[in-house]
Design a protein around this motif. Sequence first.
Motif, PDB file in Angstrom:
ATOM      1  N   TYR A 248       3.257   3.444  -6.659  1.00  0.00           N
ATOM      2  CA  TYR A 248       3.511   4.651  -7.442  1.00  0.00           C
ATOM      3  C   TYR A 248       3.614   4.333  -8.936  1.00  0.00           C
ATOM      4  O   TYR A 248       3.624   5.231  -9.772  1.00  0.00           O
ATOM      5  CB  TYR A 248       4.760   5.381  -6.925  1.00  0.00           C
ATOM      6  CG  TYR A 248       4.446   6.148  -5.656  1.00  0.00           C
ATOM      7  CD1 TYR A 248       4.058   7.478  -5.704  1.00  0.00           C
ATOM      8  CD2 TYR A 248       4.481   5.521  -4.407  1.00  0.00           C
ATOM      9  CE1 TYR A 248       3.723   8.176  -4.556  1.00  0.00           C
ATOM     10  CE2 TYR A 248       4.146   6.203  -3.248  1.00  0.00           C
ATOM     11  CZ  TYR A 248       3.765   7.535  -3.321  1.00  0.00           C
ATOM     12  OH  TYR A 248       3.426   8.221  -2.184  1.00  0.00           O
ATOM     13  N   GLY A 249       3.700   3.056  -9.245  1.00  0.00           N
ATOM     14  CA  GLY A 249       3.716   2.652 -10.647  1.00  0.00           C
ATOM     15  C   GLY A 249       2.320   2.406 -11.189  1.00  0.00           C
ATOM     16  O   GLY A 249       2.144   1.953 -12.309  1.00  0.00           O
ATOM     17  N   LEU A 276      -2.896   5.061   0.329  1.00  0.00           N
ATOM     18  CA  LEU A 276      -2.580   5.966  -0.784  1.00  0.00           C
ATOM     19  C   LEU A 276      -3.512   5.852  -1.978  1.00  0.00           C
ATOM     20  O   LEU A 276      -3.513   6.714  -2.848  1.00  0.00           O
ATOM     21  CB  LEU A 276      -1.149   5.686  -1.277  1.00  0.00           C
ATOM     22  CG  LEU A 276      -0.035   5.999  -0.283  1.00  0.00           C
ATOM     23  CD1 LEU A 276       1.260   5.320  -0.707  1.00  0.00           C
ATOM     24  CD2 LEU A 276       0.170   7.503  -0.187  1.00  0.00           C
ATOM     25  N   ARG A 277      -4.260   4.768  -2.041  1.00  0.00           N
ATOM     26  CA  ARG A 277      -4.971   4.496  -3.283  1.00  0.00           C
ATOM     27  C   ARG A 277      -6.478   4.341  -3.073  1.00  0.00           C
ATOM     28  O   ARG A 277      -7.128   3.530  -3.706  1.00  0.00           O
ATOM     29  CB  ARG A 277      -4.357   3.277  -3.956  1.00  0.00           C
ATOM     30  CG  ARG A 277      -2.912   3.497  -4.444  1.00  0.00           C
ATOM     31  CD  ARG A 277      -2.886   4.331  -5.702  1.00  0.00           C
ATOM     32  NE  ARG A 277      -3.648   3.628  -6.699  1.00  0.00           N
ATOM     33  CZ  ARG A 277      -3.154   2.611  -7.435  1.00  0.00           C
ATOM     34  NH1 ARG A 277      -1.913   2.258  -7.318  1.00  0.00           N
ATOM     35  NH2 ARG A 277      -3.918   1.990  -8.294  1.00  0.00           N
ATOM     36  N   GLU A 421      13.124   8.618  -5.297  1.00  0.00           N
ATOM     37  CA  GLU A 421      12.715   9.733  -6.142  1.00  0.00           C
ATOM     38  C   GLU A 421      11.366   9.444  -6.793  1.00  0.00           C
ATOM     39  O   GLU A 421      11.124   8.329  -7.247  1.00  0.00           O
ATOM     40  CB  GLU A 421      13.764   9.978  -7.229  1.00  0.00           C
ATOM     41  CG  GLU A 421      14.951  10.757  -6.707  1.00  0.00           C
ATOM     42  CD  GLU A 421      16.192  10.535  -7.564  1.00  0.00           C
ATOM     43  OE1 GLU A 421      16.043  10.262  -8.769  1.00  0.00           O
ATOM     44  OE2 GLU A 421      17.293  10.621  -6.994  1.00  0.00           O
ATOM     45  N   TYR A 422      10.566  10.455  -6.841  1.00  0.00           N
ATOM     46  CA  TYR A 422       9.264  10.348  -7.500  1.00  0.00           C
ATOM     47  C   TYR A 422       9.499   9.985  -8.970  1.00  0.00           C
ATOM     48  O   TYR A 422      10.415  10.502  -9.597  1.00  0.00           O
ATOM     49  CB  TYR A 422       8.535  11.680  -7.387  1.00  0.00           C
ATOM     50  CG  TYR A 422       7.065  11.613  -7.707  1.00  0.00           C
ATOM     51  CD1 TYR A 422       6.187  11.002  -6.826  1.00  0.00           C
ATOM     52  CD2 TYR A 422       6.569  12.177  -8.878  1.00  0.00           C
ATOM     53  CE1 TYR A 422       4.832  10.938  -7.120  1.00  0.00           C
ATOM     54  CE2 TYR A 422       5.215  12.116  -9.173  1.00  0.00           C
ATOM     55  CZ  TYR A 422       4.350  11.497  -8.287  1.00  0.00           C
ATOM     56  OH  TYR A 422       3.018  11.439  -8.583  1.00  0.00           O
TER      57      TYR A 422
ATOM     58  N   SER B 334       0.426  11.316  -5.166  1.00  0.00           N
ATOM     59  CA  SER B 334       1.138  12.579  -5.383  1.00  0.00           C
ATOM     60  C   SER B 334       2.597  12.525  -4.938  1.00  0.00           C
ATOM     61  O   SER B 334       2.999  11.685  -4.145  1.00  0.00           O
ATOM     62  CB  SER B 334       0.438  13.688  -4.594  1.00  0.00           C
ATOM     63  OG  SER B 334       0.664  13.476  -3.206  1.00  0.00           O
ATOM     64  N   ARG B 335       3.364  13.463  -5.461  1.00  0.00           N
ATOM     65  CA  ARG B 335       4.755  13.650  -5.069  1.00  0.00           C
ATOM     66  C   ARG B 335       4.857  13.934  -3.559  1.00  0.00           C
ATOM     67  O   ARG B 335       5.722  13.411  -2.872  1.00  0.00           O
ATOM     68  CB  ARG B 335       5.313  14.847  -5.856  1.00  0.00           C
ATOM     69  CG  ARG B 335       6.791  15.072  -5.755  1.00  0.00           C
ATOM     70  CD  ARG B 335       7.187  16.267  -6.613  1.00  0.00           C
ATOM     71  NE  ARG B 335       7.084  15.994  -8.029  1.00  0.00           N
ATOM     72  CZ  ARG B 335       8.079  15.465  -8.759  1.00  0.00           C
ATOM     73  NH1 ARG B 335       9.223  15.186  -8.197  1.00  0.00           N
ATOM     74  NH2 ARG B 335       7.924  15.239 -10.037  1.00  0.00           N
ATOM     75  N   GLU B 336       3.918  14.738  -3.068  1.00  0.00           N
ATOM     76  CA  GLU B 336       3.936  15.103  -1.643  1.00  0.00           C
ATOM     77  C   GLU B 336       3.748  13.856  -0.772  1.00  0.00           C
ATOM     78  O   GLU B 336       4.359  13.723   0.284  1.00  0.00           O
ATOM     79  CB  GLU B 336       2.819  16.107  -1.311  1.00  0.00           C
ATOM     80  CG  GLU B 336       2.983  17.473  -1.962  1.00  0.00           C
ATOM     81  CD  GLU B 336       2.832  17.434  -3.487  1.00  0.00           C
ATOM     82  OE1 GLU B 336       1.957  16.692  -3.987  1.00  0.00           O
ATOM     83  OE2 GLU B 336       3.606  18.135  -4.160  1.00  0.00           O
ATOM     84  N   SER B 337       2.895  12.951  -1.227  1.00  0.00           N
ATOM     85  CA  SER B 337       2.649  11.758  -0.410  1.00  0.00           C
ATOM     86  C   SER B 337       3.917  10.920  -0.301  1.00  0.00           C
ATOM     87  O   SER B 337       4.210  10.354   0.749  1.00  0.00           O
ATOM     88  CB  SER B 337       1.505  10.923  -1.003  1.00  0.00           C
ATOM     89  OG  SER B 337       1.874  10.357  -2.237  1.00  0.00           O
ATOM     90  N   LEU B 338       4.706  10.860  -1.372  1.00  0.00           N
ATOM     91  CA  LEU B 338       5.961  10.095  -1.308  1.00  0.00           C
ATOM     92  C   LEU B 338       6.945  10.791  -0.372  1.00  0.00           C
ATOM     93  O   LEU B 338       7.618  10.127   0.443  1.00  0.00           O
ATOM     94  CB  LEU B 338       6.574   9.935  -2.705  1.00  0.00           C
ATOM     95  CG  LEU B 338       7.860   9.090  -2.731  1.00  0.00           C
ATOM     96  CD1 LEU B 338       7.610   7.656  -2.272  1.00  0.00           C
ATOM     97  CD2 LEU B 338       8.482   9.077  -4.138  1.00  0.00           C
ATOM     98  N   ASP B 339       7.019  12.113  -0.468  1.00  0.00           N
ATOM     99  CA  ASP B 339       7.901  12.855   0.450  1.00  0.00           C
ATOM    100  C   ASP B 339       7.539  12.558   1.893  1.00  0.00           C
ATOM    101  O   ASP B 339       8.402  12.333   2.738  1.00  0.00           O
ATOM    102  CB  ASP B 339       7.781  14.369   0.203  1.00  0.00           C
ATOM    103  CG  ASP B 339       8.350  14.770  -1.150  1.00  0.00           C
ATOM    104  OD1 ASP B 339       9.096  13.948  -1.732  1.00  0.00           O
ATOM    105  OD2 ASP B 339       8.033  15.867  -1.632  1.00  0.00           O
TER     106      ASP B 339
END
Lengths: 630, 346
Positions: A248-249, A276-277, A421-422, B334-339
């Motif tokens: 996420y970074g 994810l990537r 947290e995002y 995305s934010r949703e993917s982390l959730d």
Amino acid sequence: MATAVLQSASATGAGGGKDIINDFSIVAATVNGSGSQTANMTLIRALFHMGIPVNGKNLFPSNIEGLPTWFTIRVSKDGYIARRDGVEILVAFNDQTVVEDIRLLPPGGVCFYSDELKLFNRSRDDIIYYQLPVKEVSREALDAAIASGAIRKDDRLKFKGRLASMVYVGVLAQMLGIDMTAIRQALENQFKGRRKPVEMNWNIVQRTADWARENLPKLDPYRVQPMNETAGKIIIEGNTAGALGAIYGGMTVAAWYPITPATSLADELEEYAAKLRKTPDGKATYAIIQAEDEIAAIGMVVGASWAGARAMTSTSGPGISLMTEFVGFAYYTEIPAVIWDVQRMGPSTGLPTRVSQGDLLKAYLLGHGDTKHIVLLPGSVKECFEFGHTAFDLAERFQTPVFVLSDLDLGMNYWMSEPFEYPAKPIDRGKVLDAEAVKRLGREWGRYKDVDGDGIPWRTLPGTEAPGAAYFTRGSGHNEYALYSERGEDWLRNMARLAKKHETAREYVPAPVIDQRQGARVGLMAFGSADPAVVEARDRLAKEGVETSYLRLRALPFSESVRDFIAAHEEVYVIEMNRDAQLASLLRMEYPELATRLVSIAYADGLPLTARFVTGQVLAHERELAGAGR
Amino acid sequence: MEATRPVNGKVNQLGLQKIEYDGSKTTLCAGCGHNSISQRIIDAAYELSLPQHKVIKLSGIGCSSKSPAYFMGRAHGINALHGRMPTVATGATVANHDLLAIGVSGDGDTGSIGFSPYKHMLRRNVPMVYIIENNGVYGLTKGQFSATSDEGQKTRYYGTQRFPSLDMCMEAIVAGAGFVARSFSGDAKQVRELLKAAMAYKGTAVLDIISPCVTFNDEPDSNKSFAYGKANEYPLHEIGVVLPFEEIQVDYEPGTVQQVKLHDGPTIQLRKLEAGYDATSKMGALARLDQAREKGEFITGLLYIDESRPTLPELENLVETPLAWLTEKDTRPSRESLDQIMREFM
């Protein structure tokens, strides 16, 4: 089904006394490689699903198969997650250690033992024994699984240990009162919903739970009860958290070399990056390379960062040593790099599967000549995630290597946490000039010129199409325009600017978490995975009449608030897991005028700290002071 | 820049003069073979009309490794650590696969301290030109033997080499390299043409160039000396690189010319001087190199070529945009993917 062979011993802790609910520890003593991990995780997750605060620690050998391993599960109604001295409930599944495992139980302790153990004997009469029908249940379960085609005949041996471990899950569930729907949910989670293994394991759990209900009268006081303390929480390992943080970074390049206990960080990076990537057409927005050694890993990181990637590596102490020259080079040439050090006990191989905080000084000063680095000190899995992404922002902002100092306990054990947290802030790529800016600045721009007064220069990336954008990066002496120079004044100016950059970082890195108690004479200071033991010790100390303030350090260099904290207390106990009091030494170097206030509690035996130890050390010293008339 | 260009000066397809591919002034010894190699790099880059902002220059430590400062001053360069340049190049080319990486190393930098990085770069097929300026000695530390000095070789201060040499070309072929050449810094045309071919090749292109050290290893009896090279160089073929916009000459006798078309457009023409040498045969190349070593022959040319292996960035299946230039939109899920992930851990 075998008949129960249980005979109650004259256990002192049994009967009559009050139940002990949600406040005890279980240790599963098994053989490494036998497949008990699934059973242990099932128990942890089930307790977690029941809303009970829980923590799992795997004490494992440096070995793939055959040596003893102990998995400790602590349930704590008060939410304490540190390791605890003393374990009340033993699951004895290992002949090599059973005699000693039983010896370590407290009076009134409980021993669940496999009927396959050859060296087991009832050496004590002050504990409670329950024999488990492992032999028969696992044989029948294996036969059934093979008959149904769930497992292949050739895999019998491979599955034997796994299914045997499920026997203690079922019996413990029944004897401790673990909710069966929670067990089912845990199995679903464990096997990611794959029906066959879920059913196979569930059958054993159900069957052995039923058997225990019919055959094992409850003689011990330990049980669990549902709580509501884990709703909305997650349970995760620090290495997974760190890997997610990196993804996420905006990590784009990672290079690594296998080493315990850092390997799982790279593994998780691979796993989640693949999910994810990737673009819809399957192209990757990252590259992860397993290097030929740690020197190559950091070399790839330096090369990638120099060319403009957000690059990282993960390693442990021995890898850090090998990276020394490149880290010094990156510091001096001002190339970003994110370096995870999941610390283990050293030097050399040391205790490769045991925890330590022994790399603090090394990471801070790694290099030759004058070097000092930004070091982040996550104290929880949540901070592993957070620092996992902010480390890139800091590395690029400061154009320098940034260490993230985790450790084996944090990285490889299971921790309860608030969900991550995002990232709140956008990605920071730091001071990078694009082609337009280079054209505008013309000859004004110098790669190593401090134009903003913060010590941080502006850089350009290869591929920038503008006259004058290119410069030559060298570890040799250079002036503000990146030209080769052996002039003393150029050297001095450059080194002074690098020192200034370090000063700028003080108030830029994660600030310490401070809980200052009004009127407290005593301060405690710790970092990283020492935190849970200190948190618990503070409560114990308060009960003993010692009110404490607490500063949890989250990064180097120190911010001004560290000095203020020391100055505000008569004694500050610096608690850390190494022999030579590395943090205390750094504090004494930095604040010589406050050095006499610092009391070191430095201890490293390879195990996570316990609150009992910390409390004992502080109390002993406090009493000494009181005796001395202070 | 425009102002400095003389009217009617000869320019390449980018409208640049050759002088615009220069770097800063060399600080190596006068007559050092490395300087002529730098000059040939300038020639090749000019003739290929390389845009310099798309070139990165990399090196390790040693005399050779100083030279990237002496060519293509408008390209980013990095003078890394002793022996570790391949690792830096690996990272840089993955971070930005649009760049042409030119690495300059020496026999000490490659054959000893950097031997492992060299071999692993080759097996990964890192897209780069890898030049070994090979003089058989450590010049910057005053003349110690390197691992490429031949058994029995004598130097002024360190006596006689007692151990067999490592052959960087054989090592490259064994490690899976698809472009392996040996040359001599005194053979300007061959070096230039080999460099052009290497720059057009998509994977790791190794050029082991014997480059005499005029200070520490230039006695006539040394097989790394200038006199020895001049007298004994034995080219297996005459190499020419035909660019896509040039016309291929086809007036050769059948069987006397080997042509290899590169993915990028240019064609390599090898006009055979040693009949029967096939530059596309791996075992043939190894056998010929071994024979040369046994007989003490100084063979040069494009020893082996095969462009079929995928490069490291290709294997990584990267997006079109270089990783270095990706933005938050591409690199932060995305934010949703982390959730969703957090729910999996509940």
